[in-house]
Motif scaffolding. Sequence first.
Motif, mmCIF file in Angstrom:
data_model
loop_
_atom_site.group_PDB
_atom_site.id
_atom_site.type_symbol
_atom_site.label_atom_id
_atom_site.label_comp_id
_atom_site.label_asym_id
_atom_site.label_seq_id
_atom_site.Cartn_x
_atom_site.Cartn_y
_atom_site.Cartn_z
ATOM 1 N N THR A 313 0.804 -1.223 0.000
ATOM 2 C CA THR A 313 0.000 0.000 0.000
ATOM 3 C C THR A 313 0.837 1.274 0.000
ATOM 4 O O THR A 313 0.350 2.330 -0.412
ATOM 5 N N GLY A 314 2.061 1.187 0.485
ATOM 6 C CA GLY A 314 2.859 2.397 0.668
ATOM 7 C C GLY A 314 2.513 3.129 1.943
ATOM 8 O O GLY A 314 3.011 4.232 2.199
ATOM 9 N N ASN A 315 1.656 2.523 2.790
ATOM 10 C CA ASN A 315 1.251 3.156 4.040
ATOM 11 C C ASN A 315 2.393 3.160 5.053
ATOM 12 O O ASN A 315 3.122 2.165 5.176
ATOM 13 N N ARG A 472 1.630 -9.196 -15.521
ATOM 14 C CA ARG A 472 1.453 -7.840 -16.038
ATOM 15 C C ARG A 472 1.795 -6.842 -14.938
ATOM 16 O O ARG A 472 1.933 -7.183 -13.759
ATOM 17 N N TYR A 473 1.910 -5.576 -15.346
ATOM 18 C CA TYR A 473 2.338 -4.540 -14.414
ATOM 19 C C TYR A 473 1.220 -3.535 -14.168
ATOM 20 O O TYR A 473 0.429 -3.231 -15.062
ATOM 21 N N ASN A 474 1.191 -3.009 -12.943
ATOM 22 C CA ASN A 474 0.269 -1.933 -12.593
ATOM 23 C C ASN A 474 1.016 -0.612 -12.718
ATOM 24 O O ASN A 474 1.997 -0.379 -12.008
ATOM 25 N N LYS A 475 0.588 0.249 -13.614
ATOM 26 C CA LYS A 475 1.266 1.527 -13.832
ATOM 27 C C LYS A 475 1.281 2.403 -12.576
ATOM 28 O O LYS A 475 2.102 3.320 -12.471
ATOM 29 N N ASN A 476 0.373 2.118 -11.640
ATOM 30 C CA ASN A 476 0.264 2.954 -10.439
ATOM 31 C C ASN A 476 1.154 2.473 -9.294
ATOM 32 O O ASN A 476 1.070 3.002 -8.191
ATOM 33 N N ASP A 477 1.998 1.474 -9.548
ATOM 34 C CA ASP A 477 2.793 0.910 -8.451
ATOM 35 C C ASP A 477 3.892 1.838 -7.958
ATOM 36 O O ASP A 477 4.306 1.736 -6.803
ATOM 37 N N PHE A 478 4.412 2.715 -8.816
ATOM 38 C CA PHE A 478 5.438 3.667 -8.368
ATOM 39 C C PHE A 478 4.741 4.921 -7.856
ATOM 40 O O PHE A 478 4.234 5.730 -8.631
ATOM 41 N N HIS A 479 4.656 5.048 -6.537
ATOM 42 C CA HIS A 479 3.998 6.219 -5.955
ATOM 43 C C HIS A 479 4.625 6.532 -4.603
ATOM 44 O O HIS A 479 5.273 5.677 -3.985
ATOM 45 N N PRO A 480 4.435 7.748 -4.100
ATOM 46 C CA PRO A 480 5.032 8.136 -2.811
ATOM 47 C C PRO A 480 4.414 7.357 -1.653
ATOM 48 O O PRO A 480 3.337 6.760 -1.772
ATOM 49 N N ALA A 481 5.100 7.407 -0.525
ATOM 50 C CA ALA A 481 4.539 6.856 0.701
ATOM 51 C C ALA A 481 3.421 7.773 1.196
ATOM 52 O O ALA A 481 3.323 8.937 0.790
ATOM 53 N N THR A 482 2.582 7.265 2.083
ATOM 54 C CA THR A 482 1.506 8.081 2.641
ATOM 55 C C THR A 482 1.264 7.696 4.092
ATOM 56 O O THR A 482 1.375 6.520 4.459
ATOM 57 N N TYR A 483 0.957 8.687 4.919
ATOM 58 C CA TYR A 483 0.565 8.409 6.300
ATOM 59 C C TYR A 483 -0.936 8.581 6.478
ATOM 60 O O TYR A 483 -1.454 8.483 7.598
ATOM 61 N N LEU A 484 -1.644 8.830 5.376
ATOM 62 C CA LEU A 484 -3.098 8.978 5.401
ATOM 63 C C LEU A 484 -3.749 7.770 4.728
ATOM 64 O O LEU A 484 -3.297 7.341 3.662
ATOM 65 N N SER A 488 -8.508 2.600 -2.067
ATOM 66 C CA SER A 488 -7.794 1.777 -3.039
ATOM 67 C C SER A 488 -8.238 2.141 -4.446
ATOM 68 O O SER A 488 -9.401 2.503 -4.679
ATOM 69 N N THR A 489 -7.303 2.074 -5.376
ATOM 70 C CA THR A 489 -7.599 2.397 -6.774
ATOM 71 C C THR A 489 -7.471 1.138 -7.620
ATOM 72 O O THR A 489 -6.727 0.228 -7.282
ATOM 73 N N SER A 490 -8.217 1.100 -8.694
ATOM 74 C CA SER A 490 -8.146 -0.062 -9.578
ATOM 75 C C SER A 490 -6.813 -0.064 -10.319
ATOM 76 O O SER A 490 -6.234 0.986 -10.592
ATOM 77 N N ALA A 491 -6.343 -1.243 -10.633
ATOM 78 C CA ALA A 491 -5.057 -1.384 -11.307
ATOM 79 C C ALA A 491 -5.155 -0.937 -12.760
ATOM 80 O O ALA A 491 -6.137 -1.222 -13.446
ATOM 81 N N ASP A 492 -4.140 -0.196 -13.192
ATOM 82 C CA ASP A 492 -4.015 0.206 -14.600
ATOM 83 C C ASP A 492 -2.935 -0.683 -15.203
ATOM 84 O O ASP A 492 -1.756 -0.377 -15.153
ATOM 85 N N LEU A 493 -3.359 -1.810 -15.766
ATOM 86 C CA LEU A 493 -2.421 -2.848 -16.177
ATOM 87 C C LEU A 493 -1.743 -2.542 -17.497
ATOM 88 O O LEU A 493 -2.326 -1.945 -18.392
#
Length: 790
Positions: A313-315, A472-484, A488-493
């Motif tokens: 999640t990056g949480n 396959r790859y999720n285009k949204n996997d590279f994202h910043p960390a979050t403390y909030l 969840s978002t759907s995968a953009d494969l």
Amino acid sequence: MNISKIASFFKSKKGIFLSILTVLLIWFYFCLPRPLFKNKTSTVLEDQDGNLLAAQIAEDGQWRFPYSKNIPQKFKACIIQFEDRSFYHHLGFNPLAFGRAIVQNIKAQRTVSGGSTLTMQTVRLIRKGQKRTFFEKIIEIILATRLEFSYSKEEILSLYASNAPFGSNVVGIDAAAWRYFGRSADKLSWAENATLAVLPNAPSLIYPGKNQERLIAKRNRLLDQLLKANIIDKETCELGKQEPLPGKPHAIPQIAPHLLQRAAKEGFNGQRVLSTIDGHLQDRVNEIIENHHKILKANEIHNACAIVLDVNTGNVLAYVGNTDNTGKPEYNSDVDVINAPRSTGSVLKPFLFASMLNDGDILPTTLIPDIPTQIAGYAPQNYNTTFDGAVPAKRALARSLNIPAVRMLQNYGIEKFNYNLKKIGMTTLNYTPDHYGLSIILGGSEAKLWDLVAMYASMARTLNHYTTYGGRYNKNDFHPATYLPLPSTSADLSDHTFFDAASIYLTFEAMVEVSRPDEDASWRQYTSANKVAWKTGTSFGFRDGWAIGITSKYVVGVWVGNADGEGRPGLTGIQAAAPVLFDIFSVLKPAKWFTPPYDEMEKVAICHQSGCRASDICTPLDTVWVQKAGLRSEPCPYHKMIHLDASGMYRVNSNCEDVNKMKHVSWFVLPPAMEWYYKSKNPSYRELPPYRSDCETGNISAMEIIYPKQFSKIYVPVELDGSMGKTIFEVAHRKANTIIYWHLDGKYIGSTQNVHQMGLAPDEGIHILTLVDADGESIVQQFEIVSKKK
């Protein structure tokens, strides 16, 4: 109806009445202020379960937590029983209670009761500062009635409980529970709730720590009322009366103070922030940091921070922004080091390794030169100041060798690498790639621990999801960390991503082998039982010690140092930060290792000695799994076909030997400089056989200048006596005992044997160095001497 009739109607008594009624109804509708309360509130940080992590006082100096709709049932029962028993049966105004209050006040000849309902008291809190007059009471009645039309009874109770004064600078049930009892309101006993319920009635006169007898009498009377109303039993009532009153106010918990400060700065000032923090883990990491702080400060190392991310999640699960140096402001404990740019040391090396794998420039086993190196005046050194000659890329990463890393970056390209770092989340590269140069790979730039752990987590997430999404790859996997907590978002494969799964997997596999000569035995036991990819880093001057670890579930990042930048002996990633890292991993749940992404890999033959793709003449061979992009990498450049005589002891050529009598052998041959250092670390390395005495030298060079390289500029410091300092020139030769004759600008200056080094002090300007060995092979090289007189 025409205009004149309309005008006549509004002039009539009926029309005037309707007009006034309409105006009153409009006023009644809009009479409540919006928002109801404009008070400044405290910033409150909660963990993922809603437990208090930290809070800071409101800007007006009050401990006033933001509005909460969750009011404990015990407090509701207490406040209704004490203030307004008919609360659920009136529309904001209770005529009987109001009349009774008037009679009581007349008999006492002073105000002893206001007859206000809880709704009216809520209105009084909204209109704070108004004088308590009969006219004001009428306004309160009207506004209370209006409040009842817009809000439910539960909402009105919550508004009251969140804004009622509880003595001193404490406002609201939540703040009062923490200040007076040191725990949340939902964990208070009946007696404690009764104590709080009687405080708003006279907050300036009665509050914990003063007027104890009057306060305990009020509390006990309320407990008796609760018993009489069958809300509590007799045993609860009697036990409650035995409970002591609170004394000195408790300090508000500060379990994650730096994350609280960050949230306030990032737009959540005065709000209640539900975070992703795991409260139990936060406590454990706080304890680990403090335990190591006690040891580190003996070496005048006063600051450290740590962060734990959930990979998928990056949480943020734990956030310790600094150590606690209470009473010593010079140690800058208020600085949130997690979000502060610091020199990176070696922690960027895995990103270069992954980039080169992804682009097919190398295989994990490809040999990388590890020899004295100077590039445009830049001369990197390994931490141990030794050279291996050549080392496999994955071993260079595991050992964090600097020279191979610099050479890899030179081959890959500074611009491309900087672009990659920005693309995957590094936010601190504010200058051009030329500004950082090759030193970026050794700490020549600054990064935030916040960015680094997110970058590693994105790589791990990509690898996890490759398996989840069936290759396959999720285009949204590279994202910043979050403390909030984010929805969840759907995968953009997609079939492609920034780093392919195989390159990430092979990078993490190389990082599992990270080691140092002084590695602690307990760490080896830990990593063998629980596989962790990890990397340390140490900045120039021993100012920053880094350690980052990755599993399929967690990324842990640790920084140790002094916030003011003071360096200390022993302040290294391996000695100061890594022990903290593994202590944190020891309290995390074990995670299975990543699933190998075989769909992105190919089993190929590689040269056993060079680690490159095998050429036609390589022998022996190994068969290994590599990334598919690695099929584009260069085949082995080091195996050469040499020709030996019948004895196999001497090299020959067609000028001195019949071709039919030659033995044609594939031989692993490193360039002279690489060979010079490589053979001392690799006893199995076989040097080229010498040429037979009747044969001419072949086309394989036997000699190479290690320092300086062609067209180098050498900056030489001036000694104290004003003379030019000496520069050590060094040469490698395949023959151990050969003699090399040295010439500078056409003049013979001496010879060397075995160890080919010579200290020279040429004048400023351009010079020509000529070297001739005993076999007549020569090298001519130009260099320039530049003094440092300024």
